[in-house]
Design an enzyme around this catalytic site. Structure first.
Site, PDB file in Angstrom:
ATOM      1  N   CYS A 147      10.388   1.703   1.573  1.00 37.03           N
ATOM      2  CA  CYS A 147      11.413   0.653   1.697  1.00 37.03           C
ATOM      3  C   CYS A 147      12.803   1.251   1.564  1.00 37.03           C
ATOM      4  CB  CYS A 147      11.186  -0.420   0.646  1.00 37.03           C
ATOM      5  SG  CYS A 147      11.088   0.233  -1.019  1.00 37.03           S
ATOM      6  N   HIS A 203      -3.664  -6.472  -4.803  1.00 40.75           N
ATOM      7  CA  HIS A 203      -3.122  -5.298  -4.117  1.00 40.75           C
ATOM      8  C   HIS A 203      -3.320  -5.459  -2.600  1.00 40.75           C
ATOM      9  CE1 HIS A 203      -1.270  -1.518  -4.094  1.00 40.75           C
ATOM     10  NE2 HIS A 203      -1.886  -0.928  -5.088  1.00 40.75           N
ATOM     11  N   GLY A 232       6.814  -6.180  -0.718  1.00 40.49           N
ATOM     12  CA  GLY A 232       6.215  -6.142   0.613  1.00 40.49           C
ATOM     13  C   GLY A 232       7.214  -6.571   1.658  1.00 40.49           C
ATOM     14  N   SER A 233       6.690  -7.121   2.728  1.00 42.96           N
ATOM     15  CA  SER A 233       7.545  -7.448   3.864  1.00 42.96           C
ATOM     16  C   SER A 233       8.274  -8.780   3.650  1.00 42.96           C
ATOM     17  CB  SER A 233       6.695  -7.530   5.127  1.00 42.96           C
ATOM     18  OG  SER A 233       5.736  -8.556   4.948  1.00 42.96           O
ATOM     19  N   GLU A 241      10.730  -7.870  -3.916  1.00 41.36           N
ATOM     20  CA  GLU A 241      11.182  -6.530  -3.510  1.00 41.36           C
ATOM     21  C   GLU A 241      10.731  -6.351  -2.072  1.00 41.36           C
ATOM     22  OE1 GLU A 241      12.978  -4.511  -5.154  1.00 41.36           O
ATOM     23  OE2 GLU A 241      12.788  -5.075  -7.250  1.00 41.36           O
ATOM     24  N   LEU A 242      11.657  -6.564  -1.125  1.00 38.97           N
ATOM     25  CA  LEU A 242      11.227  -6.617   0.281  1.00 38.97           C
ATOM     26  C   LEU A 242      11.720  -5.396   1.064  1.00 38.97           C
ATOM     27  CD1 LEU A 242      11.808 -10.453   0.669  1.00 38.97           C
ATOM     28  CD2 LEU A 242       9.792  -9.249  -0.173  1.00 38.97           C
ATOM     29  N   TRP A 259       0.813  -1.217   0.000  1.00 39.95           N
ATOM     30  CA  TRP A 259       0.000   0.000   0.000  1.00 39.95           C
ATOM     31  C   TRP A 259       0.851   1.274   0.000  1.00 39.95           C
ATOM     32  CZ3 TRP A 259       2.026   2.414   4.040  1.00 39.95           C
ATOM     33  CH2 TRP A 259       2.626   1.606   5.004  1.00 39.95           C
ATOM     34  N   ASN A 260       2.160   1.190   0.282  1.00 40.73           N
ATOM     35  CA  ASN A 260       2.884   2.433   0.604  1.00 40.73           C
ATOM     36  C   ASN A 260       3.079   3.372  -0.582  1.00 40.73           C
ATOM     37  OD1 ASN A 260       4.809   0.668  -0.427  1.00 40.73           O
ATOM     38  ND2 ASN A 260       6.439   1.393   0.902  1.00 40.73           N
ATOM     39  N   GLU A 270      13.868  -3.098  10.129  1.00 37.79           N
ATOM     40  CA  GLU A 270      13.224  -2.058   9.333  1.00 37.79           C
ATOM     41  C   GLU A 270      12.288  -1.268  10.244  1.00 37.79           C
ATOM     42  OE1 GLU A 270      10.356  -3.193   6.187  1.00 37.79           O
ATOM     43  OE2 GLU A 270      11.372  -1.638   5.034  1.00 37.79           O
ATOM     44  N   SER A 315      -4.742  -5.005   1.046  1.00 38.77           N
ATOM     45  CA  SER A 315      -6.177  -4.958   1.358  1.00 38.77           C
ATOM     46  C   SER A 315      -6.675  -3.567   1.746  1.00 38.77           C
ATOM     47  CB  SER A 315      -6.490  -5.935   2.499  1.00 38.77           C
ATOM     48  OG  SER A 315      -6.215  -7.239   2.084  1.00 38.77           O
TER      49      SER A 315
HETATM   50  P1  NAP Z   1       3.015  -6.770   3.584  1.00 35.64           P
HETATM   51  O1  NAP Z   1       2.226  -6.858   4.837  1.00 35.64           O
HETATM   52  O2  NAP Z   1       4.014  -7.799   3.329  1.00 35.64           O
HETATM   53  O3  NAP Z   1       1.949  -6.732   2.395  1.00 35.64           O
HETATM   54  C1  NAP Z   1       2.344  -6.622   1.060  1.00 35.64           C
HETATM   55  C2  NAP Z   1       1.408  -7.419   0.198  1.00 35.64           C
HETATM   56  O4  NAP Z   1       1.580  -8.811   0.500  1.00 35.64           O
HETATM   57  C3  NAP Z   1      -0.058  -7.138   0.456  1.00 35.64           C
HETATM   58  O5  NAP Z   1      -0.773  -7.250  -0.745  1.00 35.64           O
HETATM   59  C4  NAP Z   1      -0.449  -8.234   1.424  1.00 35.64           C
HETATM   60  O6  NAP Z   1      -1.827  -8.534   1.385  1.00 35.64           O
HETATM   61  C5  NAP Z   1       0.354  -9.382   0.900  1.00 35.64           C
HETATM   62  N1  NAP Z   1       0.694 -10.411   1.875  1.00 35.64           N
HETATM   63  C6  NAP Z   1       0.972 -10.265   3.179  1.00 35.64           C
HETATM   64  N2  NAP Z   1       1.273 -11.458   3.740  1.00 35.64           N
HETATM   65  C7  NAP Z   1       1.182 -12.378   2.754  1.00 35.64           C
HETATM   66  C8  NAP Z   1       1.374 -13.781   2.689  1.00 35.64           C
HETATM   67  N3  NAP Z   1       1.731 -14.487   3.750  1.00 35.64           N
HETATM   68  N4  NAP Z   1       1.182 -14.403   1.509  1.00 35.64           N
HETATM   69  C9  NAP Z   1       0.830 -13.700   0.415  1.00 35.64           C
HETATM   70  N5  NAP Z   1       0.640 -12.365   0.396  1.00 35.64           N
HETATM   71  C10 NAP Z   1       0.814 -11.710   1.554  1.00 35.64           C
HETATM   72  O7  NAP Z   1       3.768  -5.386   3.464  1.00 35.64           O
HETATM   73  P2  NAP Z   1       3.146  -3.950   3.619  1.00 35.64           P
HETATM   74  O8  NAP Z   1       2.999  -3.681   5.057  1.00 35.64           O
HETATM   75  O9  NAP Z   1       1.947  -3.780   2.750  1.00 35.64           O
HETATM   76  O10 NAP Z   1       4.301  -3.064   2.970  1.00 35.64           O
HETATM   77  C11 NAP Z   1       5.395  -2.675   3.685  1.00 35.64           C
HETATM   78  C12 NAP Z   1       6.589  -3.546   3.374  1.00 35.64           C
HETATM   79  O11 NAP Z   1       6.837  -3.524   1.976  1.00 35.64           O
HETATM   80  C13 NAP Z   1       7.836  -3.007   4.010  1.00 35.64           C
HETATM   81  O12 NAP Z   1       8.606  -4.084   4.502  1.00 35.64           O
HETATM   82  C14 NAP Z   1       8.550  -2.325   2.843  1.00 35.64           C
HETATM   83  O13 NAP Z   1       9.909  -2.173   3.013  1.00 35.64           O
HETATM   84  C15 NAP Z   1       8.208  -3.238   1.732  1.00 35.64           C
HETATM   85  N6  NAP Z   1       8.397  -2.563   0.450  1.00 35.64           N
HETATM   86  C16 NAP Z   1       9.431  -2.930  -0.346  1.00 35.64           C
HETATM   87  C17 NAP Z   1       9.642  -2.277  -1.557  1.00 35.64           C
HETATM   88  C18 NAP Z   1      10.780  -2.656  -2.459  1.00 35.64           C
HETATM   89  O14 NAP Z   1      10.760  -2.259  -3.608  1.00 35.64           O
HETATM   90  N7  NAP Z   1      11.771  -3.401  -2.023  1.00 35.64           N
HETATM   91  C19 NAP Z   1       8.802  -1.250  -1.934  1.00 35.64           C
HETATM   92  C20 NAP Z   1       7.758  -0.896  -1.092  1.00 35.64           C
HETATM   93  C21 NAP Z   1       7.562  -1.572   0.099  1.00 35.64           C
HETATM   94  P3  NAP Z   1      -2.838  -7.948   2.494  1.00 35.64           P
HETATM   95  O15 NAP Z   1      -2.788  -6.475   2.428  1.00 35.64           O
HETATM   96  O16 NAP Z   1      -4.139  -8.503   2.072  1.00 35.64           O
HETATM   97  O17 NAP Z   1      -2.351  -8.478   3.828  1.00 35.64           O
END
Ligand code: NAP
Length: 412
Positions: free
Chosen positions: A212, A105, A156-157, A178-179, A80-81, A309, A107
């Protein structure tokens, strides 16, 4: 793809309002995000043909070359960020390579997801070329196990990345991850200190600190430490916190109550391990997910929080004696996404470029993504690359073609 860019440019203010409403980033930043999405659409519209052109290789064949073909439907699990940019960063190259995009995307940004789907529909992409799934993360496994989906990308994470990669791995499907990151921002004595401090504050607080590639650990040479610390704290205290729809706001609310809770716990853990709070340190006593811009010093480098992080406007400053100690602390994290080093000494620049363990090194500048440059991480920040020619070649079959001379058979 050019038509998609035109829609983004024409309606950037409306798209920005959707982003800000759903996740709280300041409106001006959301407008810039929509503009950047238009940029990437144009970049791949103009460059995809060249990036994917056949590459002739001289061998013993009459002709041999590398030929790029689409893989098929690719699942994109997105955060979402940067609710538009992250998606376009995947979609523009993937679609230009003639793949199908399937978006799950985050939620908390469903309206952003639907708006992006609508952009591609209105731009004239074939029906189904870019599909939006309004599903929770528990539905991802089933989609990855579906034979029609051939690859996946997740931004994501770390836990989400591990889960998706494990499921895709069992199915032998390629992934890009991309974490997270805990990017270092190093300042050496020869740097332009004024510029370094101003950029440092921006690098930490961009997107309300939820990026990130936000600089998270400030590693400062002892010679200039006091001045850096004083000026950094002063500028963090001057940031205007408030309604993200208000143009004067620097920092809006964080995206969810959970993020505020996590941040609060991380600050408390740091303090418990000996850190001092120079400013901020707690959530703001007002409605909404607001957290004070915070500066921590004396963080114990052996405490886990020192290299986790931190996803919000909380900075940690470390004092170091010399470049070797700076690099040691910079690398003392499981992550390896971005890094920024400030120095005008050529030998120091070369050492940072060589020795920092990260997907990018920005010298005298803030880490930022750019469609023309590859983007991605090493270590627990993930693998694979987005953007530039590297990004568009992640989801293609790199097909080797070898054509020889066929002699007439003797029986003829
Ligand atoms: P997140 O909780 O990991 O969620 C990201 C996406 O993954 C969401 O669509 C989420 O769905 C889904 N998701 C979560 N757990 C999952 C699982 N076990 N299996 C499958 N899908 C799953 O991360 P966030 O809080 O949205 O974003 C922040 C993180 O993203 C930070 O760690 C940040 O550093 C990282 N990030 C990295 C980059 C990069 O380019 N390296 C860029 C931006 C952000 P739901 O929303 O439905 O839970």
């Amino acid at each position: 793809m050019i038509r998609a860019a035109e829609i983004l440019e024409a309606e950037k203010n409306e798209f920005a309002k959707v982003m800000t409403t759903e996740m709280g980033k300041p409106l001006a930043a959301a407008v810039s995000e929509a503009e950047k999405c238009a940029w990437i659409c144009r970049y791949y519209a103009e460059h995809a043909e060249r990036h994917l052109a056949d590459q002739v290789v001289e061998t013993n064949a009459r002709k041999s070359y590398v030929h790029f073909q689409p893989l098929g439907p690719v699942l994109a699990v997105m955060p979402w960020n940067f609710p538009f940019w992250q998606v376009f960063r995947f979609a523009a190259p993937a679609l230009m390579a003639a793949n199908v995009g399937v978006l799950k995307h985050a939620s908390n940004v469903p309206q952003c997801a639907l708006a992006i789907g609508d952009i591609f529909t209105r731009a004239g992409f074939p029906k189904g070329a870019f599909q939006i799934l309004l599903i929770g993360s528990d539905a991802v496994e089933g989609i990855l196990n579906d034979q029609r989906v051939v690859a996946a990308t997740l931004t994501g994470s770390e836990p989400a990345g591990r889960s998706v990669a494990a499921i895709a791995g069992k199915q032998i499907k390629t992934t890009v991850l991309e974490l997270g990151g805990s990017d270092p921002f190093i300042v050496m004595p020869s740097a332009n200190l004024k510029e370094a401090v101003t950029t440092a504050v921006k690098a930490r607080t961009i997107n309300n600190g939820q990026s990130c590639i936000a600089a998270k650990r400030f590693i400062v040479a002892a010679e200039i430490y006091q001045e850096f610390e004083r000026e950094f704290v002063s500028q963090m205290q001057k940031l205007r916190i408030g309604d993200p729809m208000d143009k004067a706001t620097d920092i809006g609310p964080l995206a969810t109550p959970q993020i505020v809770k996590d941040l609060d716990e991380q600050v408390k853990k740091a303090v418990a391990s000996g850190a001092r709070v120079l400013t901020g340190g707690k959530r703001l006593d007002r409605p909404g997910n607001f957290f004070e811009p915070t500066v921590l010093v004396d963080v114990d480098v052996s405490a886990p929080v020192s290299c986790e992080e931190i996803f919000g406007p909380v900075a940690m400053i470390f004092r170091v004696n010399g470049i070797d100690e700076a690099i040691r602390i910079a690398n003392a994290t499981p992550f390896g996404l971005g890094s920024s080093a400030w120095t005008n000494d050529a030998a120091e620049q070369a050492q940072f470029i060589e020795e920092i363990e990260a997907g990018c090194v920005f010298i005298n500048g803030m880490v930022a993504s750019d469609p023309r440059l590859p983007f991605g991480g090493v270590k627990n920040s993930g693998y694979g690359r987005e953007l530039a020619e590297f990004g568009i070649r992640e989801f293609v079959n790199i097909k080797t073609v070898w054509i020889g001379e066929s002699q007439k058979s003797d029986t003829e």
